[in-house]
Enzyme design. Structure first.
Site, PDB file in Angstrom:
ATOM      1  N   ARG A  64       0.835  -1.207   0.000  1.00  0.00           N
ATOM      2  CA  ARG A  64       0.000   0.000   0.000  1.00  0.00           C
ATOM      3  C   ARG A  64       0.868   1.256   0.000  1.00  0.00           C
ATOM      4  NH1 ARG A  64      -3.584   2.653   4.232  1.00  0.00           N
ATOM      5  NH2 ARG A  64      -5.279   3.586   3.027  1.00  0.00           N
ATOM      6  N   HIS A  68       0.745   4.043  -2.899  1.00  0.00           N
ATOM      7  CA  HIS A  68       0.368   5.426  -2.575  1.00  0.00           C
ATOM      8  C   HIS A  68       1.496   6.404  -2.914  1.00  0.00           C
ATOM      9  CE1 HIS A  68      -3.416   5.121   0.096  1.00  0.00           C
ATOM     10  NE2 HIS A  68      -3.307   4.015  -0.613  1.00  0.00           N
ATOM     11  N   ASN A  93      -3.875   8.920   3.079  1.00  0.00           N
ATOM     12  CA  ASN A  93      -2.584   8.439   3.578  1.00  0.00           C
ATOM     13  C   ASN A  93      -2.498   8.363   5.099  1.00  0.00           C
ATOM     14  OD1 ASN A  93      -1.504   8.142   1.005  1.00  0.00           O
ATOM     15  ND2 ASN A  93      -0.687  10.228   0.950  1.00  0.00           N
ATOM     16  N   HIS A 191      -4.914  -6.616  -3.278  1.00  0.00           N
ATOM     17  CA  HIS A 191      -5.920  -6.855  -2.239  1.00  0.00           C
ATOM     18  C   HIS A 191      -5.968  -8.313  -1.814  1.00  0.00           C
ATOM     19  CE1 HIS A 191      -8.351  -3.022  -3.515  1.00  0.00           C
ATOM     20  NE2 HIS A 191      -7.226  -2.740  -2.896  1.00  0.00           N
TER      21      HIS A 191
END
Length: 330
Positions: A64, A68, A93, A191
């Protein structure tokens, strides 16, 4: 379970193709640190492996963080910078984590190879190693290095796809980052080991699009299960596995695609991947095939080449949390 031959073959071919070019992605290069710090990948892996043994949740956290950081302003470690207005403070975030692992790796590298290894490359290498560890050693991919650390980090510049966006709108965002439709489906496959929280899915359980009922696309059995985990009026915000196959929710594999094909996607965008005409066949191929691990590695490498900074536009930070350049904006 043993890796199927076709999966191994696909990964070997991919790695061979990478090795044919000295510069794999723009200025990024396999073995970029061979002269300045030849043991960099060994050092990174040692720190990552020790951390993973005590906290397997580092794998989804770092996937992640990598996504990001790269998706908003390119893979330049700008997400790591500390400031009251930096990317860290943007809403999407606030729940990003994994910073302590990056700090630990940087500290070790500064002892052994001071001033040579960028924080952006540390993110890329650590993520690669954690994906591999979370797959049981079946998903190691080679990723070129040579990124420099960005000097600008502003919350106002953060632009990430949301879980309620349509497939077409999400595709458009990915294409602006030089990532195509297949890349999008593969990267959302992260995911496979991720989690979300009840607050992000209660609308799908109790009042989908103001219908006063659940999302009809979700498996009714799953709706009942999730209502027990996420009571409508509860103040608790429990974490929910995005891959609802309990036997593989912490393993990087293709189970996620099998789940969303059965209407068991937790996030709305995940469910839509399996039914939208743009992505349905890609999801089916990944769910029924045996090459997800190799293809996921390719997509991660491609993501890692977006928006990288060169030595003129970036720097090599001594601390991943602060710029050394006085013109830094964070």
């Amino acid at each position: 379970m043993a890796v199927k031959i076709s999966t191994i073959s696909a990964l070997v071919v991919f790695l061979a193709l990478l090795s044919l070019s000295h510069f794999s992605h723009g200025e990024l290069q396999l073995g970029f640190y061979n002269k300045t710090c030849p043991d960099v990948e060994k050092i990174v892996f040692g720190v990552v492996q020790d951390a993973f043994r005590t906290n397997s949740r580092l794998a989804p956290l770092m996937i992640r963080l990598y996504f990001h950081d790269c998706f908003s302003n390119g893979c330049d470690a700008s997400l790591l910078l500390d400031s009251t207005t930096s990317e860290k403070t943007a809403g999407p975030n606030l729940s990003v984590d994994g910073y302590a692992l990056i700090d630990a790796i940087k500290d070790e590298l500064e002892i052994k190879c001071a001033g040579f290894i960028s924080c952006a490359d540390i993110i890329a290498l650590a993520t690669r190693d954690l994906v591999n560890l979370a797959s049981g050693g079946k998903a190691r991919y080679e990723i070129p290095t040579g990124r420099f650390d960005g000097r600008e980090s502003l919350a106002s510049s953060v632009n990430l796809p949301g879980p309620q966006m349509s497939v077409s709108d999400t595709v458009e965002m990915f294409e602006k980052r030089n990532l195509d439709l297949t890349d999008m489906v593969l990267l959302l496959g992260g995911h496979t080991i991720g989690k979300t929280h009840c607050s992000f899915i209660k609308d799908r359980l109790y009042n989908f699009e103001n219908t006063q009922g659940p999302d009809p696309a979700m498996d009714p059995k799953l709706v009942k299960e999730l209502k027990r985990e996420c009571p409508e009026n509860s103040k608790q915000n429990k974490a929910i596995n995005l891959d609802q196959n309990v036997s593989s929710s912490n393993i990087v594999d293709a189970s996620f695609y099998k789940q969303i094909k059965s209407g068991r996607g937790i996030l709305q965008i995940d469910d839509q991947l399996a039914t939208d005409e743009m992505t349905e066949q890609i999801v089916t191929d990944l769910a029924e095939g045996d090459d997800f691990l190799a293809r996921f590695g390719q997509a991660m490498v491609k993501l890692g080449s977006f928006g990288v900074k060169n030595k003129d536009a970036g720097e090599i930070r001594k601390s991943c949390r602060s710029c050394k350049n006085r013109f830094c904006t964070a």
